[in-house]
Structure formats: C-alpha cells, structure tokens
Design a protein around this motif. Structure first.
Motif, PDB file in Angstrom:
ATOM      1  N   THR A  20       8.909 -21.347  50.218  1.00 34.01           N
ATOM      2  CA  THR A  20      10.209 -21.258  50.845  1.00 34.01           C
ATOM      3  C   THR A  20      10.906 -20.010  50.341  1.00 34.01           C
ATOM      4  OG1 THR A  20      10.301 -23.653  50.949  1.00 34.01           O
ATOM      5  CG2 THR A  20      12.362 -22.480  51.227  1.00 34.01           C
ATOM      6  N   VAL A  21      11.329 -19.193  51.266  1.00 35.90           N
ATOM      7  CA  VAL A  21      12.008 -17.949  50.943  1.00 35.90           C
ATOM      8  C   VAL A  21      13.398 -18.010  51.543  1.00 35.90           C
ATOM      9  CG1 VAL A  21      11.992 -15.462  51.359  1.00 35.90           C
ATOM     10  CG2 VAL A  21       9.842 -16.656  50.963  1.00 35.90           C
ATOM     11  N   ASN A  22      14.410 -17.658  50.753  1.00 35.42           N
ATOM     12  CA  ASN A  22      15.755 -17.578  51.293  1.00 35.42           C
ATOM     13  C   ASN A  22      15.865 -16.269  52.061  1.00 35.42           C
ATOM     14  OD1 ASN A  22      18.433 -17.370  51.904  1.00 35.42           O
ATOM     15  ND2 ASN A  22      19.158 -17.903  49.867  1.00 35.42           N
ATOM     16  N   VAL A  23      15.886 -16.368  53.377  1.00 36.88           N
ATOM     17  CA  VAL A  23      15.821 -15.174  54.217  1.00 36.88           C
ATOM     18  C   VAL A  23      17.170 -14.505  54.436  1.00 36.88           C
ATOM     19  CG1 VAL A  23      13.765 -15.976  55.420  1.00 36.88           C
ATOM     20  CG2 VAL A  23      16.012 -16.523  56.335  1.00 36.88           C
ATOM     21  N   ARG A  24      18.232 -15.126  53.992  1.00 37.63           N
ATOM     22  CA  ARG A  24      19.566 -14.571  54.248  1.00 37.63           C
ATOM     23  C   ARG A  24      19.740 -13.166  53.690  1.00 37.63           C
ATOM     24  NH1 ARG A  24      23.956 -19.423  54.092  1.00 37.63           N
ATOM     25  NH2 ARG A  24      25.006 -18.359  55.785  1.00 37.63           N
ATOM     26  N   GLY A  25      19.156 -12.890  52.542  1.00 39.72           N
ATOM     27  CA  GLY A  25      19.341 -11.586  51.918  1.00 39.72           C
ATOM     28  C   GLY A  25      18.262 -10.572  52.254  1.00 39.72           C
ATOM     29  N   LEU A  26      17.340 -10.933  53.134  1.00 45.65           N
ATOM     30  CA  LEU A  26      16.241 -10.033  53.438  1.00 45.65           C
ATOM     31  C   LEU A  26      16.652  -8.959  54.444  1.00 45.65           C
ATOM     32  CD1 LEU A  26      13.216 -12.485  53.868  1.00 45.65           C
ATOM     33  CD2 LEU A  26      13.939 -11.262  51.824  1.00 45.65           C
ATOM     34  N   SER A  27      16.083  -7.778  54.269  1.00 50.50           N
ATOM     35  CA  SER A  27      16.255  -6.730  55.273  1.00 50.50           C
ATOM     36  C   SER A  27      15.421  -7.104  56.494  1.00 50.50           C
ATOM     37  CB  SER A  27      15.789  -5.383  54.719  1.00 50.50           C
ATOM     38  OG  SER A  27      14.375  -5.397  54.542  1.00 50.50           O
ATOM     39  N   GLU A  28      15.599  -6.362  57.558  1.00 47.86           N
ATOM     40  CA  GLU A  28      14.822  -6.656  58.773  1.00 47.86           C
ATOM     41  C   GLU A  28      13.326  -6.496  58.525  1.00 47.86           C
ATOM     42  OE1 GLU A  28      14.501  -4.802  63.190  1.00 47.86           O
ATOM     43  OE2 GLU A  28      16.530  -5.094  62.411  1.00 47.86           O
ATOM     44  N   VAL A  61       8.503 -20.973  63.953  1.00 52.55           N
ATOM     45  CA  VAL A  61       8.917 -19.916  63.013  1.00 52.55           C
ATOM     46  C   VAL A  61      10.437 -19.917  62.890  1.00 52.55           C
ATOM     47  CG1 VAL A  61       9.064 -17.413  62.676  1.00 52.55           C
ATOM     48  CG2 VAL A  61       6.885 -18.446  63.318  1.00 52.55           C
ATOM     49  N   ILE A  62      11.125 -20.007  64.006  1.00 53.43           N
ATOM     50  CA  ILE A  62      12.591 -20.028  63.985  1.00 53.43           C
ATOM     51  C   ILE A  62      13.087 -21.215  63.167  1.00 53.43           C
ATOM     52  CG2 ILE A  62      14.652 -20.377  65.424  1.00 53.43           C
ATOM     53  CD1 ILE A  62      13.103 -18.747  67.623  1.00 53.43           C
ATOM     54  N   SER A  63      12.470 -22.380  63.343  1.00 61.19           N
ATOM     55  CA  SER A  63      12.905 -23.561  62.577  1.00 61.19           C
ATOM     56  C   SER A  63      12.686 -23.362  61.083  1.00 61.19           C
ATOM     57  CB  SER A  63      12.201 -24.824  63.069  1.00 61.19           C
ATOM     58  OG  SER A  63      10.851 -24.857  62.659  1.00 61.19           O
ATOM     59  N   GLN A  64      11.597 -22.692  60.710  1.00 57.61           N
ATOM     60  CA  GLN A  64      11.338 -22.424  59.293  1.00 57.61           C
ATOM     61  C   GLN A  64      12.376 -21.466  58.727  1.00 57.61           C
ATOM     62  OE1 GLN A  64       8.737 -24.020  57.434  1.00 57.61           O
ATOM     63  NE2 GLN A  64       8.988 -25.177  59.319  1.00 57.61           N
ATOM     64  N   VAL A  65      12.741 -20.455  59.496  1.00 54.60           N
ATOM     65  CA  VAL A  65      13.754 -19.494  59.055  1.00 54.60           C
ATOM     66  C   VAL A  65      15.108 -20.181  58.956  1.00 54.60           C
ATOM     67  CG1 VAL A  65      15.001 -17.383  59.712  1.00 54.60           C
ATOM     68  CG2 VAL A  65      12.498 -17.470  59.886  1.00 54.60           C
ATOM     69  N   GLU A  66      15.438 -20.997  59.948  1.00 55.44           N
ATOM     70  CA  GLU A  66      16.703 -21.743  59.908  1.00 55.44           C
ATOM     71  C   GLU A  66      16.774 -22.634  58.676  1.00 55.44           C
ATOM     72  OE1 GLU A  66      17.559 -22.170  64.701  1.00 55.44           O
ATOM     73  OE2 GLU A  66      16.439 -23.743  63.676  1.00 55.44           O
ATOM     74  N   GLU A  67      15.685 -23.324  58.391  1.00 52.64           N
ATOM     75  CA  GLU A  67      15.647 -24.216  57.234  1.00 52.64           C
ATOM     76  C   GLU A  67      15.806 -23.434  55.930  1.00 52.64           C
ATOM     77  OE1 GLU A  67      12.375 -27.000  55.078  1.00 52.64           O
ATOM     78  OE2 GLU A  67      12.558 -27.221  57.243  1.00 52.64           O
ATOM     79  N   SER A  68      15.161 -22.295  55.844  1.00 48.74           N
ATOM     80  CA  SER A  68      15.198 -21.543  54.587  1.00 48.74           C
ATOM     81  C   SER A  68      16.545 -20.888  54.318  1.00 48.74           C
ATOM     82  CB  SER A  68      14.081 -20.493  54.550  1.00 48.74           C
ATOM     83  OG  SER A  68      14.363 -19.425  55.416  1.00 48.74           O
ATOM     84  N   CYS A  69      17.317 -20.625  55.371  1.00 47.89           N
ATOM     85  CA  CYS A  69      18.622 -20.010  55.106  1.00 47.89           C
ATOM     86  C   CYS A  69      19.758 -21.017  55.193  1.00 47.89           C
ATOM     87  CB  CYS A  69      18.870 -18.809  56.018  1.00 47.89           C
ATOM     88  SG  CYS A  69      18.946 -19.144  57.761  1.00 47.89           S
ATOM     89  N   GLY A  70      19.471 -22.234  55.618  1.00 46.61           N
ATOM     90  CA  GLY A  70      20.480 -23.283  55.607  1.00 46.61           C
ATOM     91  C   GLY A  70      21.652 -23.035  56.534  1.00 46.61           C
ATOM     92  N   ILE A  71      21.430 -22.279  57.579  1.00 49.67           N
ATOM     93  CA  ILE A  71      22.518 -21.949  58.497  1.00 49.67           C
ATOM     94  C   ILE A  71      22.655 -22.986  59.603  1.00 49.67           C
ATOM     95  CG2 ILE A  71      23.252 -20.299  60.279  1.00 49.67           C
ATOM     96  CD1 ILE A  71      22.270 -18.064  58.530  1.00 49.67           C
ATOM     97  N   GLY A  72      21.605 -23.606  59.980  1.00 49.70           N
ATOM     98  CA  GLY A  72      21.619 -24.474  61.150  1.00 49.70           C
ATOM     99  C   GLY A  72      20.937 -23.738  62.284  1.00 49.70           C
ATOM    100  N   LYS A 101      24.950 -12.336  62.373  1.00 55.74           N
ATOM    101  CA  LYS A 101      26.089 -12.885  63.121  1.00 55.74           C
ATOM    102  C   LYS A 101      26.657 -14.104  62.409  1.00 55.74           C
ATOM    103  CE  LYS A 101      24.783 -11.512  67.800  1.00 55.74           C
ATOM    104  NZ  LYS A 101      24.333 -12.008  69.128  1.00 55.74           N
ATOM    105  N   GLN A 102      25.782 -14.958  61.900  1.00 56.12           N
ATOM    106  CA  GLN A 102      26.214 -16.163  61.198  1.00 56.12           C
ATOM    107  C   GLN A 102      26.891 -15.822  59.873  1.00 56.12           C
ATOM    108  OE1 GLN A 102      26.003 -19.451  62.097  1.00 56.12           O
ATOM    109  NE2 GLN A 102      25.095 -18.961  64.067  1.00 56.12           N
ATOM    110  N   ASP A 103      26.407 -14.755  59.225  1.00 55.09           N
ATOM    111  CA  ASP A 103      26.938 -14.375  57.918  1.00 55.09           C
ATOM    112  C   ASP A 103      28.194 -13.515  58.014  1.00 55.09           C
ATOM    113  OD1 ASP A 103      25.040 -15.763  56.522  1.00 55.09           O
ATOM    114  OD2 ASP A 103      23.777 -14.029  56.096  1.00 55.09           O
ATOM    115  N   ALA A 104      28.497 -12.984  59.194  1.00 56.68           N
ATOM    116  CA  ALA A 104      29.658 -12.095  59.350  1.00 56.68           C
ATOM    117  C   ALA A 104      30.928 -12.856  58.989  1.00 56.68           C
ATOM    118  CB  ALA A 104      29.720 -11.570  60.762  1.00 56.68           C
ATOM    119  N   PRO A 105      31.780 -12.238  58.181  1.00 58.95           N
ATOM    120  CA  PRO A 105      33.023 -12.914  57.816  1.00 58.95           C
ATOM    121  C   PRO A 105      33.948 -13.006  59.036  1.00 58.95           C
ATOM    122  CG  PRO A 105      33.001 -10.668  56.992  1.00 58.95           C
ATOM    123  CD  PRO A 105      31.642 -10.940  57.577  1.00 58.95           C
TER     124      PRO A 105
END
Length: 109
Positions: A20-28, A61-72, A101-105
């Motif tokens: 499991t990788v937290n993808v929120r901080g990853l570059s493209e 793949v999208i579900s795995q990324v969603e799960e790893s960043c906890g965004i929904g 987009k999700q992380d934008a303040p």
C-alpha cells in the motif's frame, strides 16, 4: 450446463496490491510507476508505450488508488474516456489531476 461458465474474464482482479502506497504525495511520474506496478501485480503489465488499459482493470486500479489515498471516489467509472484508458500514463495523469482537485484548498470568493 451450469458451472461450465468461465466468469473470470468478466470479474475484476481480486488480488490486492503488493504494497500500500500513499499516493497523495506522489508526482505524476511516480504515480505512473505505481499504476504500472498495480497493473503488473494482476498480470496486466503494459506491453508498450501505446498499450491501452482494459476498462475493468482501470476501475480496479482506480479503486486501489482511492483506497490508498483515503479520499473516496476520485472518478465515476462511467465518466472514463477512451483517452483516459489509452495508456497507463494517461490513466495516471487523469488520477493525478483528480487527486490534486480533491487536495486543493477551498478558496473563498
């Protein structure tokens, strides 16, 4: 003849990602490496720079990324375009944009 139907071709991959990788901080580009690793983990390794991603595999793949960043939900699978699935890089780019987009303040107008 019940029981003779092979449903494996229509079922999403059931294997969990290797790590499991937290993808929120990853570059493209880092996210693209992660997406390729997910694809490889389920036997869907890209066969070249223009290899497309099967829609059912992309949903997994999208579900795995969603799960790893906890965004929904990052993207509705029905909203995926052919361009989003054209290559793992295109899928990664779309996911990266959705995460940003999700992380934008929230900005007050």
């Amino acid at each position: 003849m019940t029981g003779d139907i092979d449903t494996g071709s229509i079922s999403p991959p059931q294997r969990q990602a290797e790590s499991t990788v937290n993808v929120r901080g990853l570059s493209e580009s880092e996210l693209e490496v992660h997406v390729n690793a997910l694809l490889t983990s389920v036997g869907e390794a890209p066969s070249g720079p223009s290899a497309g991603v099967a829609s059912l595999t992309a949903v997994w793949v999208i579900s795995q990324v969603e799960e790893s960043c906890g965004i929904g939900r990052l993207v509705n699978p029905q909203d995926l375009t052919k361009d989003d699935l054209a290559t793992p890089a295109a899928l990664s780019q779309m996911l990266h944009q959705q995460i940003r987009k999700q992380d934008a303040p929230l900005v007050k107008s």
